[in-house]
Design an enzyme around this catalytic site. Sequence first.
Site, PDB file in Angstrom:
ATOM      1  CD  GLU A  34      -2.798   1.273   2.390  1.00  0.00           C
ATOM      2  OE1 GLU A  34      -2.796   0.378   3.258  1.00  0.00           O
ATOM      3  OE2 GLU A  34      -3.517   2.286   2.436  1.00  0.00           O
ATOM      4  NE  ARG A 259       4.467  -7.863  10.686  1.00  0.00           N
ATOM      5  CZ  ARG A 259       3.760  -7.247   9.726  1.00  0.00           C
ATOM      6  NH1 ARG A 259       2.757  -7.854   9.154  1.00  0.00           N
ATOM      7  NH2 ARG A 259       4.050  -6.038   9.356  1.00  0.00           N
ATOM      8  CE  LYS A 269       3.652  -0.044   4.495  1.00  0.00           C
ATOM      9  NZ  LYS A 269       2.546   0.002   3.537  1.00  0.00           N
TER      10      LYS A 269
HETATM   11  P1  ATP Z   1       0.005  -1.793   6.754  1.00  0.00           P
HETATM   12  O1  ATP Z   1      -0.780  -2.835   5.997  1.00  0.00           O
HETATM   13  O2  ATP Z   1      -0.289  -1.732   8.194  1.00  0.00           O
HETATM   14  O3  ATP Z   1       0.039  -0.459   6.085  1.00  0.00           O
HETATM   15  P2  ATP Z   1       2.261  -3.393   5.971  1.00  0.00           P
HETATM   16  O4  ATP Z   1       3.659  -3.312   6.468  1.00  0.00           O
HETATM   17  O5  ATP Z   1       1.535  -4.679   6.018  1.00  0.00           O
HETATM   18  O6  ATP Z   1       1.501  -2.260   6.742  1.00  0.00           O
HETATM   19  P3  ATP Z   1       1.812  -3.385   3.122  1.00  0.00           P
HETATM   20  O7  ATP Z   1       2.049  -2.284   2.164  1.00  0.00           O
HETATM   21  O8  ATP Z   1       0.448  -3.936   3.235  1.00  0.00           O
HETATM   22  O9  ATP Z   1       2.283  -2.822   4.506  1.00  0.00           O
HETATM   23  O10 ATP Z   1       2.851  -4.546   2.861  1.00  0.00           O
HETATM   24  C1  ATP Z   1       3.091  -5.088   1.607  1.00  0.00           C
HETATM   25  C2  ATP Z   1       3.476  -6.530   1.731  1.00  0.00           C
HETATM   26  O11 ATP Z   1       4.615  -6.693   2.561  1.00  0.00           O
HETATM   27  C3  ATP Z   1       2.367  -7.358   2.342  1.00  0.00           C
HETATM   28  O12 ATP Z   1       2.201  -8.521   1.567  1.00  0.00           O
HETATM   29  C4  ATP Z   1       2.862  -7.681   3.716  1.00  0.00           C
HETATM   30  O13 ATP Z   1       2.381  -8.913   4.142  1.00  0.00           O
HETATM   31  C5  ATP Z   1       4.382  -7.679   3.543  1.00  0.00           C
HETATM   32  N1  ATP Z   1       5.045  -7.312   4.793  1.00  0.00           N
HETATM   33  C6  ATP Z   1       4.816  -6.205   5.540  1.00  0.00           C
HETATM   34  N2  ATP Z   1       5.566  -6.213   6.655  1.00  0.00           N
HETATM   35  C7  ATP Z   1       6.307  -7.341   6.615  1.00  0.00           C
HETATM   36  C8  ATP Z   1       7.285  -7.932   7.496  1.00  0.00           C
HETATM   37  N3  ATP Z   1       7.652  -7.343   8.635  1.00  0.00           N
HETATM   38  N4  ATP Z   1       7.825  -9.116   7.132  1.00  0.00           N
HETATM   39  C9  ATP Z   1       7.474  -9.706   5.977  1.00  0.00           C
HETATM   40  N5  ATP Z   1       6.572  -9.213   5.121  1.00  0.00           N
HETATM   41  C10 ATP Z   1       5.979  -8.050   5.418  1.00  0.00           C
END
Ligand code: ATP
Length: 561
Positions: A34, A259, A269
Amino acid sequence: MTTTEKSDFIREIIDEDLRSNKNEGRVHTRFPPEPNGYLHIGHAKSICLNYGIARDYNGKFNLRFDDTNPEKEEQEYVDSIIEDVKWLGGDFEDRLFYASDYFEQMFQYAVDLIKKGKAYVCDFNGDEIRASRGTLTEAGKDSPYRNRSKEENLDLFSRMRKGEFPNGANTLRAKIDMASPNINLRDPIMYRIVHEGHHRQGEAWCIYPTYDWAHGLEDSIERITHSICTLEFENHRPLYDWFLENLEIYHPQQIEFARLNITYTILSKRKLLQLVREKHVDGWDDPRMPTIAGIKRRGYTADSIKVFCDKIGISKKDSTIDVAMLEWSIREDLNKNAQRAMAVLNPIKVVLTNYPENKTEELSAVNNPENESAGTRMVPFGRELYIDRDDFREVPPPKYYRLSPGTEVRLRYAYIIKCEKVIKDADGNLIELHCTYDPATKSGTETANRKVKSTIHWVNAAKAVDAEVRLYDRLFLKENPDEVEEGKDFLSNLNPNSLQVLKNCKLEPMLGQASPGDRFQFERTGYFCADVKDSKSGALVFNRIVTLKDTWAKIEQKGKK
Ligand code: ATP
Ligand code: MG
């Protein structure tokens, strides 16, 4: 059948799918960020995993912006994400997609569900929806709007789209089961009304899809075969499946993995945004940030990040990785690949009283002991030198073998010197050291064999180049920065000494040619990178990437015992 050398539970699933010809032998993954912040090292894990699978199975990899929430998304984030994915080697070729480009199709799919009697417009506000949802132990209650006719639902939904209703007036919900033990299936929201411009769609829409509704559709439209996401979506998988089954459209498989968490590091984030907004750090690319932009600016190589992601592997159980392992990965890389150099960060002047006034000698220094083909370079020696303040003690503690009054050390690639006299100003501050050198001990000559206990680095005072050096340390003091006393937040764990700026550093002349982004090992000190933003010829700035002390090797040893 394609099988790769690597194996993990996701690759096992893919191998099995290939054996049964599930997707006509296709493997197609995606990375779906996102655009509401910069990518961090956790995202790097996801990129390496998704791209690595596509690469190893001769499949395809998409970069897709999951830009379904107009309130938090910005072009700046889109641009930085594209740059960072490319930097990590995630090659999406021409497959850069935006979920917002599918809004019309998603709307049509919603109409389909309404026509099937599987979605309805609900006039509850947020509080009413929450209150009727029930709890883990208690079933929810049906909304009084649940049994609206298809015609009424179609009419209301199209009027929602036209902007006839204010924010929050109603929602479109899936008609599933308010008594489901899985709360995600209790008539989840598919669309919300948000009167807000979108970074790509402008004012075209005022209803926006929720993550759960949109994500499977995006995967289906792109014909993703394996939709890999993090564990928090495990409980959402039944909903992912429900939407695709009930729409009767192409159905990718969602697979969850744990994760990445790292000690002394925040990977949320929202919290990273807070650090930037409140200026606890100097922007998203501050070299202390765990963002890709920050790590890159600090001086990490893309290769070292990939090695790190490979080494930690993937699992189905949450765990926390020691930050020492990340540091190990860049040391491994730079130990093999970084040019060595001598740099004095806290200089004190040394005058060799028996060395001729106007003489300079060019001495040969090894560029990289790990790589013979890197060759040697010449460093100028002379009567006036700088050594590091820490390599001299007026009153040496026990077992201190570096320089002190009356003792000898070897100067790397040069001679053995002896400290004869300590020169101080009227207030007793150290000004310089008067030493003598032993001409018979020149490095590389036969007579150089005379042994002393310690070798230190130095630079020629007349030829040194000046630089600012920024010593970065961990941004947080606690292993788990979220572990806080009552009433405090993660900011209370910030390390007040995470940045130390040294303005008066003296470097060997070769470093004057360093271009922004060039990396070196400063002998005995650490790995450093010329800052890509602030370093210029004539005004050099170096970032410390990491010290030379490898704590990971020790941790690994202990683990093996
Ligand atoms: P949010 O959804 O709260 O904004 P997010 O870190 O999940 O935060 P996304 O942009 O949705 O942000 O993440 C993109 C991809 O990265 C998703 O598929 C998510 O599962 C993966 N991702 C995010 N954080 C991690 C992490 N710490 N380790 C591994 N994969 C991650
Ligand atoms: Mg997310």
